[in-house]
Design a protein around this motif. Structure first.
Motif, mmCIF file in Angstrom:
data_model
loop_
_atom_site.group_PDB
_atom_site.id
_atom_site.type_symbol
_atom_site.label_atom_id
_atom_site.label_comp_id
_atom_site.label_asym_id
_atom_site.label_seq_id
_atom_site.Cartn_x
_atom_site.Cartn_y
_atom_site.Cartn_z
ATOM 1 N N THR A 470 0.830 -1.208 0.000
ATOM 2 C CA THR A 470 0.000 0.000 0.000
ATOM 3 C C THR A 470 0.862 1.254 0.000
ATOM 4 O OG1 THR A 470 -1.791 -1.142 1.147
ATOM 5 C CG2 THR A 470 -1.782 1.264 1.253
ATOM 6 N N GLU A 493 -11.230 0.424 4.703
ATOM 7 C CA GLU A 493 -12.240 -0.514 4.224
ATOM 8 C C GLU A 493 -12.315 -0.471 2.703
ATOM 9 O OE1 GLU A 493 -13.693 -2.484 6.271
ATOM 10 O OE2 GLU A 493 -13.023 -1.532 8.131
ATOM 11 N N GLN A 494 -12.640 -1.599 2.101
ATOM 12 C CA GLN A 494 -12.787 -1.653 0.647
ATOM 13 C C GLN A 494 -14.000 -0.849 0.196
ATOM 14 O OE1 GLN A 494 -12.925 -5.728 -0.616
ATOM 15 N NE2 GLN A 494 -10.719 -5.991 -0.506
ATOM 16 N N SER A 495 -13.877 -0.256 -0.982
ATOM 17 C CA SER A 495 -14.990 0.498 -1.551
ATOM 18 C C SER A 495 -16.100 -0.457 -1.979
ATOM 19 C CB SER A 495 -14.521 1.318 -2.760
ATOM 20 O OG SER A 495 -15.624 1.862 -3.449
ATOM 21 N N LEU A 498 -16.076 0.487 -6.129
ATOM 22 C CA LEU A 498 -14.920 0.423 -7.018
ATOM 23 C C LEU A 498 -13.935 -0.645 -6.566
ATOM 24 C CD1 LEU A 498 -14.133 4.233 -7.519
ATOM 25 C CD2 LEU A 498 -15.338 2.710 -9.086
ATOM 26 N N ASP A 499 -13.407 -1.352 -7.536
ATOM 27 C CA ASP A 499 -12.335 -2.306 -7.302
ATOM 28 C C ASP A 499 -11.244 -1.982 -8.319
ATOM 29 O OD1 ASP A 499 -10.683 -4.344 -6.639
ATOM 30 O OD2 ASP A 499 -11.943 -5.956 -7.404
ATOM 31 N N ILE A 500 -10.208 -1.291 -7.852
ATOM 32 C CA ILE A 500 -9.152 -0.830 -8.752
ATOM 33 C C ILE A 500 -7.936 -1.729 -8.596
ATOM 34 C CG2 ILE A 500 -7.593 1.079 -9.312
ATOM 35 C CD1 ILE A 500 -9.702 2.999 -8.333
ATOM 36 N N THR A 501 -7.461 -2.271 -9.712
ATOM 37 C CA THR A 501 -6.253 -3.084 -9.727
ATOM 38 C C THR A 501 -5.199 -2.358 -10.551
ATOM 39 O OG1 THR A 501 -7.538 -5.120 -9.575
ATOM 40 C CG2 THR A 501 -5.264 -5.316 -10.331
#
Length: 553
Positions: A470, A493-495, A498-501
């Motif tokens: 991170t 916490e995860q959104s 959105l899931d950004i890779t």
């Protein structure tokens, strides 16, 4: 044939002091050694490293033409919120400054453009402030409005301080010639905070070299990948804050051989990340930000996170946290304790529990408790968590933390705890110490989370991998896109939307003994690869040794 001319490179980290002997003509490393750092007096470890590396290399002291030293101790002191207590005088500026000084006084005075005095220096206010700070601070900093154009008021204030108190004084004009009151004041405080430490550090190096028959010049690695002599290092201590990362970048630039790469140095206390672009370190010209400090210290572009192989793992309120405090790993306590002290520490379940994570304070071998209430209690009752000490001695948490830090620096106590190094021992991936205390410590902490010890250790390492990954994403995201992307990755916490890779293009070049145990997983998360060049274990020391060669190219 005459013996080869050599240079010694030294890196003083928070956990180990590394040294290498480099043959100047061939570029061959003749020897490299690691010695435990002595936090109470870093120069002691430097002396031991010099002695060991000379013996290992077979080099005659007369063939050593230069000793170059880099250190991360200043960075570690800031990450762990340690250092001298500094009193700051701000002259001619009455707006709030966000600078962590022990005391801050605003004094009338200062200058306008072209050195025109804005108003006379308020000597009465200055003298009252010095009298109030005397005995409460270890050093002073002075920052006057436009002192980089006319430093008269800073010089007068410094002279007044010297007449009333014998503590070190640092003025902002000594290290900054640019506008920006807060940045100049922060730079002055930083220098003042590190100045007494630097003076002791350099005196110790001189004594060690004299004892070993080394009469060559000594240079200190600056944060901008240049070097400075000892008098300049005393005057401008803040320039050493990024000394370790600069040595990291110098080694990385040598290893990268012209490519763009991320250099990641995994130490015991911190992980430092620097960027190499086309084989050259990237230097931040506008001044570095150190935590919440915006300064005018010119340095390599670096990112530091308070996490390393010896970072303390805590379990509090059902949650696992890691760092930034550094402790002696449970698997390594046999290197720091002996006799009854060691015997009392080998059963962590006796002092670890729900009252506090995995941290324990123990009297150092041979310590006379004297009149110190903490030392007397430890001598009578054995190891204890800080929470138990607070309860037994009725001390405020902040007062106890400062007292323990002071005793640690003096090597009168040993603070132990569970770390990523212990997790690696429990999982059978590392065998550098005694795994039994680590296994028992893992069992106690795992029970607090209703986990098996091995699963708990996996979580510790997972948290270490995630924290380093991170930090890299935030650093590169902020650099290439802007703060919005960095803020997204920093969210706990995860959104839900959105899931950004993201794939990191440059390779990771690892430095430090712990690097192969943590960075391959980090690289896999980021879609790149981690490589470990020859001598990566002592990479920063080699970077320091290479400085003379690199700067001549």
């Amino acid at each position: 044939m005459s013996p080869p001319a050599c240079v010694i490179g030294i890196d003083t980290g928070g956990t180990y002091t590394d040294a290498v002997v480099l043959d100047r003509s061939s570029g061959r490393v003749l020897a490299g050694v690691k010695t435990p750092t002595t936090p109470h007096d870093p120069a002691v470890a430097i002396g031991r490293s010099l002695e060991k590396v000379l013996l290992a290399s077979g080099a005659n002291p007369e063939t050593i033409e230069l000793v170059t030293v880099s250190t991360t101790l200043a960075t570690n002191a800031l990450v762990e919120d340690k250092g001298a207590e500094v009193g700051l005088f701000v002259i001619g500026h009455d707006k709030r400054l966000h600078i962590p000084a022990a005391d801050m006084r605003f004094i009338p005075g200062g200058h306008k453009a072209r050195g025109v005095e804005a108003e006379p220096l308020g000597m009465d206010y200055l003298i009252q402030g010095i009298a109030a700070m005397k005995g409460r601070v270890d050093a002073y900093a002075v920052c006057a409005m436009l002192a980089f154009e006319d430093p008269t008021h800073e010089l007068v204030a410094a002279k007044a301080i010297e007449l009333m108190d014998q503590m070190p004084v640092f003025c902002s004009h000594q290290a900054s010639t640019r506008p920006g009151m807060e940045e100049r004041a922060a730079t002055a405080v930083l220098n003042a905070r590190l100045l007494p430490v630097m003076q002791d550090f350099l005196r110790g190096i001189a004594r060690s070299m004299e004892r070993l028959g080394l009469s060559c010049p000594v240079r200190i690695v600056r944060g901008d990948c240049q070097s400075m002599d000892l008098p300049e290092a005393v005057r401008n201590s803040s320039a050493t804050v990024a000394s370790g990362p600069a040595a990291t970048a110098l080694f990385g630039g040598h290893a990268a051989a012209g490519e763009t790469a991320l250099i990641v140095d995994v130490g015991g206390t911190t992980t430092d990340i620097t960027l190499i672009r086309e084989g050259h370190p990237v230097v931040r010209e506008e001044g570095m930000t150190i935590g919440s400090w915006r300064t005018h210290v010119r340095a390599v572009e670096m990112y530091t996170v308070g996490l390393g192989g010896d970072s303390l793992a805590r379990v509090e309120n059902g949650r696992l946290s890691l760092g930034p405090a550094r402790v002696v790993p449970l698997s390594q306590i046999h290197l720091h304790l002996d006799g009854p002290a060691l015997a009392s520490m080998t059963r962590p379940e006796a002092w670890l529990g729900a009252d506090l994570c995995a941290q324990c304070v123990q009297l150092a071998p041979g310590t006379d408790p004297g009149d110190d209430q903490i030392l007397r209690w430890l001598a009578e009752h054995g190891p204890a968590t800080p929470m138990r000490l607070r309860q037994e001695l009725a001390l405020a948490e902040s007062n106890l933390e400062k007292a323990i830090a002071r005793l640690q620096a003096a090597r009168r106590v040993v603070t132990c705890g569970f770390t990523p190094t212990d997790a690696l021992h429990v999982l059978g991936r590392l065998d550098l110490g005694d795994a039994r205390p680590a296994m028992e410590g893992a069992g106690v902490l795992a029970a607090l989370l209703s986990l098996a010890p091995e699963a708990f250790c996996d979580q510790v390492l997972e948290k270490a991998h995630a924290t380093i990954a991170t930090t890299i994403l935030c650093a590169l995201g902020n650099r290439e896109v802007g703060p919005a992307l960095a803020h997204f990755f920093e969210q706990p916490e995860q959104s839900a939307l959105l899931d950004i890779t993201i794939r990191v293009r440059p390779r990771i070049i690892g430095i430090g003994a712990a690097a192969p145990f943590l960075l391959p997983e980090v690289a896999a998360r980021l879609g790149t690869e981690a490589v470990f060049p020859e001598h990566y274990e002592v990479g920063n020391a080699l970077g320091a040794a290479l400085m003379d060669t690199i700067t001549k190219e």
